[in-house]
Design a protein around this motif. Structure first.
Motif, PDB file in Angstrom:
ATOM      1  N   LEU A  83     100.463 -74.864 133.726  1.00  0.00           N
ATOM      2  CA  LEU A  83     101.763 -75.081 133.021  1.00  0.00           C
ATOM      3  C   LEU A  83     102.853 -74.563 133.769  1.00  0.00           C
ATOM      4  N   ALA A  84     103.648 -75.286 134.479  1.00  0.00           N
ATOM      5  CA  ALA A  84     104.845 -75.007 135.230  1.00  0.00           C
ATOM      6  C   ALA A  84     105.915 -74.912 134.510  1.00  0.00           C
ATOM      7  N   CYS A  85     106.697 -73.718 134.161  1.00  0.00           N
ATOM      8  CA  CYS A  85     107.985 -73.545 133.603  1.00  0.00           C
ATOM      9  C   CYS A  85     108.798 -72.331 134.223  1.00  0.00           C
ATOM     10  N   GLY A  86     109.789 -72.203 133.768  1.00  0.00           N
ATOM     11  CA  GLY A  86     110.400 -70.904 133.885  1.00  0.00           C
ATOM     12  C   GLY A  86     111.600 -71.382 135.021  1.00  0.00           C
ATOM     13  N   ARG A  87     111.755 -70.308 135.933  1.00  0.00           N
ATOM     14  CA  ARG A  87     112.834 -70.673 137.063  1.00  0.00           C
ATOM     15  C   ARG A  87     112.273 -71.304 138.085  1.00  0.00           C
ATOM     16  N   PRO A  88     113.040 -72.075 138.817  1.00  0.00           N
ATOM     17  CA  PRO A  88     112.647 -73.112 139.843  1.00  0.00           C
ATOM     18  C   PRO A  88     111.459 -72.457 140.883  1.00  0.00           C
ATOM     19  N   GLU A  89     111.877 -71.271 141.369  1.00  0.00           N
ATOM     20  CA  GLU A  89     110.720 -70.676 142.234  1.00  0.00           C
ATOM     21  C   GLU A  89     109.375 -70.437 141.675  1.00  0.00           C
ATOM     22  N   GLU A  90     109.536 -70.240 140.205  1.00  0.00           N
ATOM     23  CA  GLU A  90     108.178 -69.988 139.586  1.00  0.00           C
ATOM     24  C   GLU A  90     107.523 -71.519 139.444  1.00  0.00           C
ATOM     25  N   VAL A  91     108.161 -72.420 139.271  1.00  0.00           N
ATOM     26  CA  VAL A  91     107.783 -73.801 139.064  1.00  0.00           C
ATOM     27  C   VAL A  91     107.139 -74.397 140.503  1.00  0.00           C
ATOM     28  N   ASP A  92     107.871 -73.719 141.463  1.00  0.00           N
ATOM     29  CA  ASP A  92     107.228 -74.010 142.919  1.00  0.00           C
ATOM     30  C   ASP A  92     105.831 -73.356 143.268  1.00  0.00           C
ATOM     31  N   GLU A  93     105.822 -71.929 142.631  1.00  0.00           N
ATOM     32  CA  GLU A  93     104.610 -71.552 142.782  1.00  0.00           C
ATOM     33  C   GLU A  93     103.573 -71.937 142.068  1.00  0.00           C
TER      34      GLU A  93
END
Length: 338
Positions: free
Chosen positions: A191-201
């Motif tokens: 589940l990708a959510c949050g800040r852009p760098e967290e989505v990339d991670e």
């Protein structure tokens, strides 16, 4: 109670505030109320929120707006909507303090959705005096600093869908892209959510998991703004064998309600303390640790998605709506006390 005009204030990054607002708004609409939501989530433009709340009932503010622009937008919206009920998620003075000068003169019943907040934030901004401006505090299923306030009421956790609305296992797996013939292939959802760098991670994590787990495991990246946009993710939760994400309110509550094994990072936040929300067995710190934990869970959960019973949970939004309906405005309090 006849339908009233509700405005749900859901400013803040990510999906947490917005998801809670939509969850509450869905229940309120079914009780006959007119519900409008204001959000500045960067994910909001990609979501079909009108399908849940109605055309013209969602106000998307640009995530880039400064405090002055946000205050102007909120003042115009309040003047236009003239809500009879204002529900504010998490921040009693507003995200940037823009509600502080408006609350004392507001005629609407004022309701605060009150969840865990970092003590430093509570002390730094003197939140106690702002909390006192609200007619009701709703504590949605987790500890909170002012949970013992005389106007605070606890409810079960809020979920965007009732248990009966979840897709069955075959349909959920199909929506997740699993071929019908692959009945034994386990599904891991990141589940990708949050800040852009967290989505990339999370994107890198999904790729790492797929390589490490091999072709006999299906890894799906779920993000609100990435096709196929499976939102809300709760709808397909019964088709997921292991959920990988962060320790945000909605992710954790959805996993617990559906009995879905969770592996999660405790993301650093100014206001939220994700580490306290996660159990030790759920918490991870590195991609390698995530792979190890997911592999172990899949071995212990092998074949169980065929046997998993349909979840049966209590959705706290229904009690929350009833509590709001029963809340008296300051004018009514004066009338009854007189």
């Amino acid at each position: 109670m006849s339908g009233q005009r509700w405005l749900l204030y859901a400013l803040g990054g990510g999906m947490g505030h917005l998801t809670r607002a939509v969850a509450l708004g869905r229940a309120a609409r079914r009780r006959g109320h007119s519900v409008e939501v204001v959000t500045n989530s960067s994910f909001a433009p990609a979501l079909a929120l009108e399908a849940e709340l109605g055309e013209g009932h969602v106000h998307r503010l640009g995530a880039e707006l400064d405090k002055h622009a946000v205050r102007e937008s909120i003042e115009r919206l309040l003047d236009r909507v003239r809500p009879e009920v204002l529900v504010v998620d998490t921040f009693p003075r507003g995200l940037g303090g823009e509600l502080a000068p408006l609350l004392p003169e507001m005629k609407a019943r004022k309701v605060l959705v009150h969840r865990d907040l970092h003590p430093d934030y509570v002390e730094r901004f003197g939140l106690a005096r702002f909390v006192d401006m609200f007619d009701r505090l709703l504590v949605p299923g987790e500890p909170a600093p002012f949970a013992h306030h005389p106007r605070a009421v606890s409810t079960p956790p809020w979920l965007i869908l009732d248990a009966a609305e979840l897709l069955d296992v075959p349909t959920a797996r199909r929506r997740l892209g699993v071929p019908d013939e692959e009945t034994a292939v386990p599904v891991v959802a990141v589940l990708a959510c949050g800040r852009p760098e967290e989505v990339d991670e999370c994107t890198r994590l999904a790729e790492t998991l797929q390589r490490g787990l091999g072709p006999r495991v299906f890894v799906r990246l779920l993000a609100p703004d990435v096709p196929p946009r499976l939102w809300p993710a709760l709808a397909v939760m019964r088709g997921i064998d292991v959920l990988v994400g962060a320790g945000g309110y909605n992710t954790v509550q959805e996993a617990r309600a559906t009995g879905t094994p969770l592996v999660a990072f405790a993301r650093p936040r100014l206001y939220d303390r994700q580490g306290l929300r996660l159990q030790a067995s759920e918490r991870i710190a590195t991609l390698d640790e995530a792979l190890e934990r997911v592999r172990a869970l899949l071995q212990s959960e092998s074949g169980r998605h065929h046997e998993r019973l349909a979840p049966s949970y209590v959705n706290g939004t229904w009690e929350a709506v009833r509590r709001i309906e029963d809340t008296r405005s300051p004018e009514r309090e004066q009338h009854f006390s007189g």
